[in-house]
Design a protein around this motif. Structure first.
Motif, PDB file in Angstrom:
ATOM      1  N   GLY A  30       5.258 -32.939   7.282  1.00 47.16           N
ATOM      2  CA  GLY A  30       4.156 -33.197   6.306  1.00 47.16           C
ATOM      3  C   GLY A  30       3.079 -34.646   6.981  1.00 47.16           C
ATOM      4  O   GLY A  30       3.953 -35.172   8.692  1.00 47.16           O
ATOM      5  N   ARG A  31       2.224 -35.096   7.238  1.00 50.90           N
ATOM      6  CA  ARG A  31       1.759 -36.184   6.845  1.00 50.90           C
ATOM      7  C   ARG A  31       2.084 -37.570   6.942  1.00 50.90           C
ATOM      8  O   ARG A  31       3.017 -37.828   6.553  1.00 50.90           O
ATOM      9  N   SER A  32       2.539 -38.237   8.676  1.00 48.38           N
ATOM     10  CA  SER A  32       2.834 -39.542   8.509  1.00 48.38           C
ATOM     11  C   SER A  32       3.085 -40.617   7.393  1.00 48.38           C
ATOM     12  O   SER A  32       1.954 -40.166   6.772  1.00 48.38           O
ATOM     13  N   ASN A  33       3.656 -40.888   7.236  1.00 49.66           N
ATOM     14  CA  ASN A  33       3.340 -41.840   5.562  1.00 49.66           C
ATOM     15  C   ASN A  33       3.597 -41.223   4.349  1.00 49.66           C
ATOM     16  O   ASN A  33       3.089 -41.761   3.032  1.00 49.66           O
ATOM     17  N   VAL A  34       3.515 -39.327   4.124  1.00 55.32           N
ATOM     18  CA  VAL A  34       3.521 -39.084   3.428  1.00 55.32           C
ATOM     19  C   VAL A  34       4.441 -39.645   2.417  1.00 55.32           C
ATOM     20  O   VAL A  34       4.535 -38.677   0.913  1.00 55.32           O
ATOM     21  N   GLY A  35       5.682 -39.846   2.868  1.00 49.38           N
ATOM     22  CA  GLY A  35       7.310 -40.354   1.946  1.00 49.38           C
ATOM     23  C   GLY A  35       8.014 -39.628   1.892  1.00 49.38           C
ATOM     24  O   GLY A  35       8.845 -38.936   1.181  1.00 49.38           O
ATOM     25  N   LYS A  36       8.167 -38.719   3.625  1.00 47.97           N
ATOM     26  CA  LYS A  36       8.694 -37.658   3.803  1.00 47.97           C
ATOM     27  C   LYS A  36      10.365 -37.958   3.817  1.00 47.97           C
ATOM     28  O   LYS A  36      11.091 -37.983   2.553  1.00 47.97           O
ATOM     29  N   SER A  37      10.589 -39.503   3.875  1.00 45.76           N
ATOM     30  CA  SER A  37      11.617 -39.897   4.395  1.00 45.76           C
ATOM     31  C   SER A  37      12.408 -40.410   2.723  1.00 45.76           C
ATOM     32  O   SER A  37      13.183 -40.195   2.533  1.00 45.76           O
ATOM     33  N   SER A  38      11.913 -40.956   1.909  1.00 44.59           N
ATOM     34  CA  SER A  38      11.585 -41.541   0.664  1.00 44.59           C
ATOM     35  C   SER A  38      11.917 -40.722   0.304  1.00 44.59           C
ATOM     36  O   SER A  38      13.039 -40.706  -0.716  1.00 44.59           O
ATOM     37  N   LEU A  39      11.673 -39.752  -0.251  1.00 46.26           N
ATOM     38  CA  LEU A  39      12.194 -37.982  -0.572  1.00 46.26           C
ATOM     39  C   LEU A  39      13.321 -37.229  -0.010  1.00 46.26           C
ATOM     40  O   LEU A  39      14.375 -37.213  -1.308  1.00 46.26           O
ATOM     41  N   LYS A  51      15.565 -42.416   8.388  1.00 49.21           N
ATOM     42  CA  LYS A  51      14.987 -43.134   8.396  1.00 49.21           C
ATOM     43  C   LYS A  51      13.781 -43.179   9.129  1.00 49.21           C
ATOM     44  O   LYS A  51      12.530 -42.361   9.041  1.00 49.21           O
ATOM     45  N   THR A  52      12.713 -44.733   8.022  1.00 48.24           N
ATOM     46  CA  THR A  52      12.069 -44.648   7.605  1.00 48.24           C
ATOM     47  C   THR A  52      11.474 -44.602   9.476  1.00 48.24           C
ATOM     48  O   THR A  52      12.043 -46.198   9.769  1.00 48.24           O
ATOM     49  N   SER A  53      10.236 -44.349  10.566  1.00 45.00           N
ATOM     50  CA  SER A  53      10.333 -45.164  11.656  1.00 45.00           C
ATOM     51  C   SER A  53       8.944 -45.808  11.311  1.00 45.00           C
ATOM     52  O   SER A  53       8.802 -45.712  11.379  1.00 45.00           O
ATOM     53  N   THR A 142       3.426 -36.037  -3.838  1.00 48.78           N
ATOM     54  CA  THR A 142       4.760 -36.522  -3.196  1.00 48.78           C
ATOM     55  C   THR A 142       3.723 -37.993  -4.177  1.00 48.78           C
ATOM     56  O   THR A 142       2.660 -38.314  -3.859  1.00 48.78           O
ATOM     57  N   LYS A 143       4.317 -39.501  -4.503  1.00 43.27           N
ATOM     58  CA  LYS A 143       4.057 -40.616  -5.109  1.00 43.27           C
ATOM     59  C   LYS A 143       2.878 -40.539  -6.485  1.00 43.27           C
ATOM     60  O   LYS A 143       2.233 -40.889  -6.890  1.00 43.27           O
ATOM     61  N   ALA A 144       4.078 -39.422  -6.992  1.00 37.52           N
ATOM     62  CA  ALA A 144       2.768 -39.269  -8.681  1.00 37.52           C
ATOM     63  C   ALA A 144       2.825 -39.993  -9.353  1.00 37.52           C
ATOM     64  O   ALA A 144       2.263 -40.793 -10.113  1.00 37.52           O
ATOM     65  N   ASP A 145       3.416 -41.370  -9.010  1.00 37.69           N
ATOM     66  CA  ASP A 145       4.150 -42.740  -9.831  1.00 37.69           C
ATOM     67  C   ASP A 145       2.996 -43.460  -9.677  1.00 37.69           C
ATOM     68  O   ASP A 145       2.086 -44.436 -10.822  1.00 37.69           O
ATOM     69  N   LYS A 146       1.788 -43.194  -8.457  1.00 33.88           N
ATOM     70  CA  LYS A 146       1.069 -43.892  -8.422  1.00 33.88           C
ATOM     71  C   LYS A 146      -0.360 -42.895  -9.328  1.00 33.88           C
ATOM     72  O   LYS A 146      -1.688 -44.175  -8.976  1.00 33.88           O
ATOM     73  N   SER A 177       7.632 -38.153  -7.712  1.00 33.94           N
ATOM     74  CA  SER A 177       7.744 -39.158  -7.240  1.00 33.94           C
ATOM     75  C   SER A 177       9.102 -40.194  -6.876  1.00 33.94           C
ATOM     76  O   SER A 177       9.710 -39.704  -7.498  1.00 33.94           O
ATOM     77  N   SER A 178       9.434 -41.821  -5.475  1.00 34.16           N
ATOM     78  CA  SER A 178      11.136 -40.872  -5.225  1.00 34.16           C
ATOM     79  C   SER A 178      10.511 -41.983  -6.012  1.00 34.16           C
ATOM     80  O   SER A 178      12.230 -42.767  -6.136  1.00 34.16           O
ATOM     81  N   SER A 179      10.443 -43.000  -6.126  1.00 33.14           N
ATOM     82  CA  SER A 179      10.489 -44.391  -6.741  1.00 33.14           C
ATOM     83  C   SER A 179      11.097 -44.578  -8.448  1.00 33.14           C
ATOM     84  O   SER A 179      11.003 -44.829  -8.765  1.00 33.14           O
TER      85      SER A 179
END
Ligand code: GDP
Length: 197
Positions: A30-39, A51-53, A142-146, A177-179
């Protein structure tokens, strides 16, 4: 399915050097910052497996993780980082197309998109390429909690409408949502079912 073990296997910039065994693998992109590492960390119950780069788009590595000793989770580099040059975009495309064209173990990909955003050309182009090349994939929102529950439904409906216009089809999708640990069971059960068949 519950993830009982998750081990880092290797990072590679050359698809021919990826693990030689034939364990089924599932690729996350996915695009950078989409939440891939968190997922990836959320589904594997680990704080920092992926690791988040600090410098997104810089490291173009294929990361293999062995899950429950039975399948590979593959973390592919994030795309669409605005600051990379045209030539490194080309290199990136080749890197990704080589991975999908050459890895016969690749069972299914997950294309991550931020649920808050309208369909972005770069994601649509990537999914079109996957479709044209018969590479199976699902979408992970991703980030459905938002978003509030009704807004989640509206955004998914808008996304589906765009997908239907172009390809007359909406791929299989997951809302996560990873969070909030949302969508974890659905995603893992899906992988489990595909692995069983
Ligand atoms: P990557 O570059 O795709 O690996 O993205 P990261 O996992 O590093 O996440 C990018 C940013 O989005 C970080 O600031 C995360 O804290 C945030 N983020 C990731 N997942 C979620 C989520 O599910 N909910 C919220 N609210 N923020 C998230």
């Amino acid at each position: 399915m519950e993830i009982k073990s998750a081990e880092f296997v290797m990072s590679n910039s050359d698809v021919t050097k990826c693990p030689k065994d034939l364990l089924p693998e599932y690729a996350f992109i996915g695009r950078s910052n989409v939440g891939k590492s968190s997922l990836i960390n959320m589904i594997t119950n680990r704080k920092s497996l992926a690791k988040t780069s600090g410098r997104p788009g810089k490291t173009q590595l294929i990361n293999h993780f062995l899950i429950n000793k039975t399948w590979h989770l593959v973390d592919l580099p994030g795309y669409g980082y605005a600051r990379v040059s045209k030539s490194s975009k080309k290199t990136f495309q080749k890197f990704i197309t080589d991975y999908f064209n050459q890895r016969e173990q690749m069972v299914s990909a997950f294309v991550l998109v931020d649920i808050r955003h309208k369909p972005q050309p770069i994601d649509l182009e990537f999914m079109a390429w996957m479709g044209e090349n018969d590479i199976p994939f699902s979408i992970i929102f991703t980030k459905a909690d938002k978003l509030k529950p009704q807004a989640i439904l509206n955004h998914v409906a808008d996304y589906s409408a765009v997908m239907m216009e172009t390809w007359e089809d909406m791929p299989n999708y997951f809302i996560t949502s990873s969070s909030k640990e949302m969508g974890k069971d659905e995603l893992l059960n899906y992988i489990h079912e595909v692995n069983e068949n």
